[in-house]
Design a protein around this motif. Structure first.
Motif: not given
Length: 779
Positions: A548-560, A640-647
């Motif tokens: 699930m973590t084999q990508f680099s999200p755009a938002a700093a919060r998501d990367q954190g 990436a979309l699902s992580l952003h929405r979850a956060l």
């Protein structure tokens, strides 16, 4: 000023309820005249209200158990029997009419009555004595009834022996109710391709039936949505439990040691009631279930045992064709046969009685009538009938439980289980002579064809049950060379096993983790077993996080969040942040993956989680990854979309500071009173919760329901924990939650909840005693 009147009325009602609760709490000790005993019985309670019952014989002990159950849990028992008898609408009105129609259609109470008559005289005598004890408390109590009766304006009817047997039927319905899944899969096939079902339910056997031709057309035309909607929540399957046993070569004491923690819904009161029963012929301790006289799980002076649900497929739905020349008949391999019919009159509080007609085929009750008009089932080209082993009147499972309590060795334990019909359980065994064992007893049907994955044709006989797996050929082990046995709802037979048991095994994470921990040490003490029960490592997270973590999200919060998960130790501790991020992300990811294909069916499939399905999509079936506005197969975009929405969701629920998103803020064990929770104004006053460790796949399990308003709450878990070292069975450890009593004003309503969460173990008789109760025969 109407609001003021309502407030005053609520205050008066609460004051009245408190007064009645205080009056209904049983006295801690004293001499009580008992109507039905043959000799005096003593009841010594410890400071947690846990009784040790000493009686002259088995019948008097059963009487005392019934008396104590009634004094602490009468309304819980009464609610159970009303549900099983299809009479709950007598109390609650038309809102529960669907439940009554369902249980009347299955004929649960009639089956229990016939089952009682089929038991041997000594078995009936124990149930009679238990009923006598319940009724003696009802008729001669010195305290008030539970306040629920006064609020409803009803009084308890005399307890009947068949009422006790209803408990076993309802447990079978919960633990073996996989016909719900049959219907669900059939509904999915009305709008999904078979290959989609392959993805959702891997691995799909190549020779398993896929509906084609006439069968497919009949399934598509059948009102499956209406039938499925008519199934009440009490229909399973509900499973998730752990047990294991090791021989003396692997223990500090040199004797076998056994652990068990069966998982069920977390309620207040809970399902279990601890008791120690001593007679000249029996010394048995563990958990009873209010409604039945037996110790269901525990130990006696020589043996110990524990259960987990096998998930054996003991139910099938059959499509029956109605005779085109006579709607009162249906087609069989031998020609046309009449439906057996009976009328059931359901009384409804503040409403007119409702009479339904129940039809039955050679396979069982017609459940498709549940989707029709209440009063009159409509004739149609086909009907759907349910066949279930636990609806057989010759089910002698109660005698099996009684036999286990009295068994002194493996042979007697095994002989007792020859009578066990349902629900199929993985039973582990240990004795003081150094032996360990395992058996999965039940009546498991042998099908002429198919595996019950979806409803099957009933008119031809091609898919009929041809018998049951012979007892001696059921999964079984005795003193295995490894010296260890582990079950956790996982697959228990190799592919070479000659019979079909199930294809709905739970994913193997808990069993694998327990096996890992048992392999990591040579010898174990009770504290070591307790540490295994408390283990919170999630193999699901360990497996999925790298994918699930084999990508680099755009938002700093998501990367954190990604950085936190990559550094996580995969333990689901209540003080950790990472478990909440992971579970919220997985919840949102599964929504994004499944909702486009499942639509309104998502909520049913959403939880428990499906890690094997998610893994297969991320690695093999990437075409299921379709982000909004994106191309099929772009799993990184969907992740990436699902992580952003979850956060975003977590920030809305718990604030923007990720460092405060501790798992325990969201993952709280909720103990809800099933009656008072539905009463306006006061409903939430008698529920309570506490933060807990664990997750869906950890040994210390806490299951969630993603579709709920509180999707991370701990609603289903180990309401009982036990560890028995056969070097000293009398020092066995137990924990239940939340307490022994059903009265919120009793000191024993929730005094065990925190101990249960924190593994602060109990031993029978190890704590200071309350005053003794002396039950003496009335003149």
């Amino acid at each position: 000023m109407r609001w003021l009147g309502l407030v005053v009325l609520a205050i008066v009602a609460v004051i009245a309820a408190v007064f009645l609760w205080l009056r209904s709490v049983p006295a801690p000790g004293g001499t009580i005249l008992a109507h039905g005993l043959s000799a005096p019985v003593t009841v010594e309670r410890d400071r947690f209200g846990i009784p040790t019952i000493t009686a002259a014989n088995e019948r008097d002990a059963a009487f005392a158990v019934g008396y104590l159950h009634a004094s602490e849990r009468l309304f819980q028992m009464d609610l159970m029997r009303h549900i099983g008898a299809g009479r709950i609408s007598e109390w609650s009105g038309g809102a529960t009419l669907g439940i009554d129609r369902f249980t009347r259609t299955l004929g649960i109470y009639g089956t229990a009555e016939a089952q009682y008559q089929a038991l041997p005289p000594d078995g009936r005598a124990v149930l009679d004595a238990y009923a006598d004890g319940v009724n003696d408390w009802i008729e001669h109590r010195t305290t008030a009834l539970p306040p629920e009766y006064y609020l409803l304006g009803v009084r308890p009817e005399p307890w009947r022996p068949a009422d006790s047997l209803v408990w076993g039927k309802l447990m079978s319905l919960q633990l073996a109710g996989n016909f719900r899944n049959e219907l669900f899969r059939a509904r999915l096939l009305q709008h999904l391709k078979p290959e989609d079902l392959d993805v959702l339910y891997p691995p799909y056997p190549k020779d398993a039936p896929v509906p084609t031709g006439d069968t497919a057309a009949l399934l598509k035309a059948m009102p499956l949505d209406a039938i499925y909607a008519a199934l009440p929540d009490l229909v399973g399957p509900i499973y998730a439990s752990n047990n294991w046993v090791v021989d003396g070569k692997h223990t500090v004491s040199g004797k076998p040691m056994l652990a068990n923690d069966p998982h069920l819904g977390l309620d207040a009161p809970g399902i279990w009631y601890l008791a120690h029963i001593i007679t000249p012929d029996m010394d048995v301790a563990g958990v009873t279930a209010p409604s039945v006289p037996y110790v269901v799980l525990g130990h006696n002076a020589r043996i110990a045992w524990g259960f987990t649900t096998t998930t054996g497929d003991v139910e099938d739905c059959f499509i029956e064709k109605i005779d085109p020349n006579d709607p009162n008949k249906y087609l069989t391999p031998d020609g046309s046969a009449p439906f057996a019919t009976r009328a059931e009159k359901i009384l409804v509080r503040r409403g007119e009685p409702v009479t339904i007609t129940v039809r039955t085929t050679r396979h069982g009750p017609v459940i498709s009538d549940l989707g029709e008009d209440y009063a009159k089932p409509a004739p149609q080209g086909t009907v759907l009938a349910l066949q279930a082993t636990w609806l057989a009147i010759d089910d002698r499972s109660p005698e099996a439980l009684r036999g286990i309590d009295r068994a002194q060795n493996w042979d007697q334990f095994r002989d007792a289980l020859k009578l066990f019909a349902a629900p199929e359980q993985n039973m582990v065994y240990a004795d003081i002579d150094g032996n360990i064992g395992f058996i999965a007893p039940a009546r498991i049907p042998i099908r002429a064809k198919g595996d019950g994955f979806i409803p099957s044709p009933g008119w031809s006989g091609d898919y009929d049950w041809k018998g049951f797996i012979p007892f001696d050929e059921l999964p079984m082990a005795y003193n295995p060379a490894s010296g260890r046995i582990v079950t956790a709802n996982n697959k228990i037979v190799p592919d070479s096993y000659p019979y079909f048991i199930s294809r709905e095994w739970d994913y193997p994470n808990r069993a694998e983790r327990i096996a890992q921990l048992l392999a990591a040490k040579d010898k174990f003490a009770p504290d070591d077993f307790a540490a295994i029960q408390a283990d919170t490592l999630s193999l699901m997270a360990k497996d999925l996080i790298p994918l699930m973590t084999q990508f680099s999200p755009a938002a700093a919060r998501d990367q954190g969040a990604i950085d936190r998960l990559k550094d996580w130790d995969f333990h689901m501790g209540r003080d950790q942040v990472e478990p909440l991020i992971f579970v919220a992300w997985l919840r949102e990811l599964t929504r994004e993956l499944f909702e486009p294909k499942l639509g309104k069916e998502l909520n049913r499939f959403w939880s428990p989680p499906h890690p094997l399905v998610v893994r297969s999509i991320l690695t093999e079936h990437r075409d299921w990854c379709v982000a909004e506005g994106g191309a099929a197969g772009d799993c990184p975009a969907l992740l990436a979309l699902s992580l952003h929405r979850a956060l975003d969701d977590l920030a809305k629920r718990y604030g923007d500071d990720m460092a405060t998103w501790h798992w325990g803020r969201a993952h709280r064990a909720r103990f809800i009173n099933q009656f008072w929770s539905k009463v306006p104004v006061v409903g939430g006053w008698f529920a309570f919760d506490l933060p807990t460790d664990g997750g869906s796949d950890t040994v210390n399990r806490g299951e969630m329901s993603y579709a709920n308003d509180e999707p991370f709450a701990d609603d289903h878990g180990p309401g009982l924990r036990t560890i028995v070292d056969l070097a000293a069975p009398e020092r066995a450890r137990f924990l239940i939650a939340p307490g022994q009593s059903a009265s919120p004003l009793s000191p024993h309503y929730a005094d065990l909840a925190t101990r249960w969460r924190d593994f602060a173990w109990l031993e029978f008789g190890a704590s200071p005693a309350e005053p003794t109760i002396h039950l003496v025969p009335a003149p």
